[in-house]
Motif scaffolding. Structure first.
Motif, short mmCIF file in Angstrom:
data_model
loop_
_atom_site.label_atom_id
_atom_site.label_comp_id
_atom_site.label_asym_id
_atom_site.label_seq_id
_atom_site.Cartn_x
_atom_site.Cartn_y
_atom_site.Cartn_z
N LEU A 69 15.84 32.60 -41.77
CA LEU A 69 15.25 31.72 -40.76
C LEU A 69 13.75 31.46 -40.96
O LEU A 69 13.31 30.30 -40.93
CB LEU A 69 15.53 32.26 -39.37
N PRO A 70 12.91 32.50 -41.15
CA PRO A 70 11.48 32.22 -41.37
C PRO A 70 11.24 31.33 -42.58
O PRO A 70 10.39 30.42 -42.53
CB PRO A 70 10.88 33.62 -41.59
N ALA A 71 12.01 31.57 -43.67
CA ALA A 71 11.84 30.75 -44.86
C ALA A 71 12.26 29.31 -44.58
O ALA A 71 11.61 28.35 -45.02
CB ALA A 71 12.66 31.32 -46.02
N PHE A 72 13.33 29.15 -43.84
CA PHE A 72 13.84 27.82 -43.49
C PHE A 72 12.81 27.06 -42.65
O PHE A 72 12.48 25.90 -42.92
CB PHE A 72 15.16 27.95 -42.73
N ILE A 73 12.29 27.73 -41.63
CA ILE A 73 11.32 27.09 -40.72
C ILE A 73 10.03 26.75 -41.46
O ILE A 73 9.52 25.63 -41.37
CB ILE A 73 11.03 28.00 -39.52
N GLY A 74 9.49 27.73 -42.18
CA GLY A 74 8.24 27.50 -42.92
C GLY A 74 8.38 26.40 -43.95
O GLY A 74 7.48 25.57 -44.13
N PHE A 75 9.53 26.36 -44.63
CA PHE A 75 9.80 25.36 -45.65
C PHE A 75 9.71 23.95 -45.07
O PHE A 75 9.04 23.07 -45.63
CB PHE A 75 11.19 25.61 -46.23
N TRP A 76 10.34 23.74 -43.92
CA TRP A 76 10.35 22.41 -43.32
C TRP A 76 9.00 22.03 -42.73
O TRP A 76 8.58 20.88 -42.81
CB TRP A 76 11.45 22.31 -42.26
N ILE A 77 8.29 23.01 -42.19
CA ILE A 77 6.95 22.71 -41.68
C ILE A 77 6.03 22.30 -42.83
O ILE A 77 5.22 21.37 -42.70
CB ILE A 77 6.36 23.93 -40.92
N GLY A 78 6.16 22.98 -43.97
CA GLY A 78 5.36 22.64 -45.15
C GLY A 78 5.64 21.23 -45.63
O GLY A 78 4.71 20.47 -45.96
N LYS A 79 6.90 20.84 -45.68
CA LYS A 79 7.25 19.49 -46.11
C LYS A 79 6.70 18.44 -45.14
O LYS A 79 6.14 17.42 -45.54
CB LYS A 79 8.78 19.36 -46.22
N LEU A 80 6.87 18.70 -43.84
CA LEU A 80 6.40 17.74 -42.84
C LEU A 80 4.88 17.64 -42.83
O LEU A 80 4.32 16.57 -42.59
CB LEU A 80 6.92 18.13 -41.45
N PHE A 81 4.20 18.77 -43.11
CA PHE A 81 2.75 18.77 -43.18
C PHE A 81 2.26 17.87 -44.31
O PHE A 81 1.33 17.06 -44.13
CB PHE A 81 2.24 20.20 -43.38
N LEU A 82 2.87 17.98 -45.49
CA LEU A 82 2.48 17.12 -46.61
C LEU A 82 2.84 15.67 -46.35
O LEU A 82 2.12 14.75 -46.75
CB LEU A 82 3.13 17.62 -47.90
#
Length: 258
Positions: free
Chosen positions: A69-82
């Motif tokens: 879950l943390p990896a999933f959440i962080g991954f999507w936040i990173g993509k949306l941030f870029l």
């Protein structure tokens, strides 16, 4: 000192690549640019997996079946941030005539530098997060593993420096201005790494999220920019071959040193 050197290694890679403008008379051919873009993409994908996403999942093992879950959440936040930065910052990709982001009265040179700077942000964060975890005594992050990530990013930064400085020279800039344009595009990497380390006390509790955040941001750059660059034109399979080379180099570095 070890950490300081590790933070500077990626920046040195870009600087050395940018210096190619002093030794090469002609601009990079399309085939060479595709090869370098493919290599950089391969390195970034492998680094995202072995240096960032896998450690993020391993550090969340206490969550049992939800360790992803943390990896999933962080991954999507990173993509949306870029994605957000991509729409907020005016930039022009090398080889393109179409500017992206909001319309601003900026020169082509400035927008080309901004394009490379944009995708150097997650690389700097990745190095900073890894070293912050190492300095905090995180057992899953070793000095060798952090160094492997720095070296891997430096290796892909070398051709990246050439990719930005040579087109700047072709745009009519002097050799020195083209060189500094390439160098400045990478300044965000050590700055981002240092800021992340200074915020270590806040970083450590959410380290899995930040590791995967950097991975998501890096993979956004790969899919949005590098893969299209390596696939355009004739003989696009050369980019695919160099993608595999870059991926293999980073995988070996990470597994052997990590």
């Amino acid at each position: 000192m070890e950490t300081f050197i590790g933070i500077l290694i990626p920046f040195i890679g870009t600087t050395l690549g940018s210096a190619c403008v002093f030794f090469m008379k002609k601009s990079l051919s399309n085939m060479v640019q595709r090869s370098l873009a493919g290599f950089a993409a391969g390195v970034m994908v492998a680094a995202s997996i072995w240096s960032l996403l896998i450690p993020a999942i391993e550090q969340s093992e206490s969550m049992g079946r939800l360790s992803f879950l943390p990896a999933f959440i962080g991954f999507w936040i990173g993509k949306l941030f870029l994605l957000l930065l991509d729409h907020m910052i005016p930039h022009l990709h090398v080889g393109s005539e179409q500017t992206e982001g909001p319309k601003r009265n900026l020169s082509r040179t400035a927008m080309m530098v901004l394009a490379v700077t944009l995708h150097n942000i997650p690389e700097g964060m990745a190095v900073g997060v890894i070293y912050a975890g190492f300095l905090a005594g995180n057992t899953s992050i070793t000095a060798a593993g952090a160094l492997a990530l720095s070296i891997g990013i430096a290796i892909q930064n070398f051709p990246e420096g050439a990719i930005i400085s040579m087109p700047l020279r072709a745009e009519g800039e002097s050799k020195s201005r083209a060189f500094w344009g390439g160098v400045l595009s990478s300044v965000v990497e050590p700055i981002g790494a240092v800021l992340t380390i200074l915020a270590a006390q806040f970083v450590i509790p959410v380290l899995p999220y930040l590791l995967s955040f950097a991975a998501g941001a890096m993979l956004y750059v790969v899919v949005e920019e590098l893969i299209p660059e390596m696939s355009q034109g004739e003989h696009s399979n050369i980019g695919t071959i160099f993608f595999a080379v870059g991926f293999s180099v980073m995988m070996v570095l990470d597994v052997a040193l990590g």
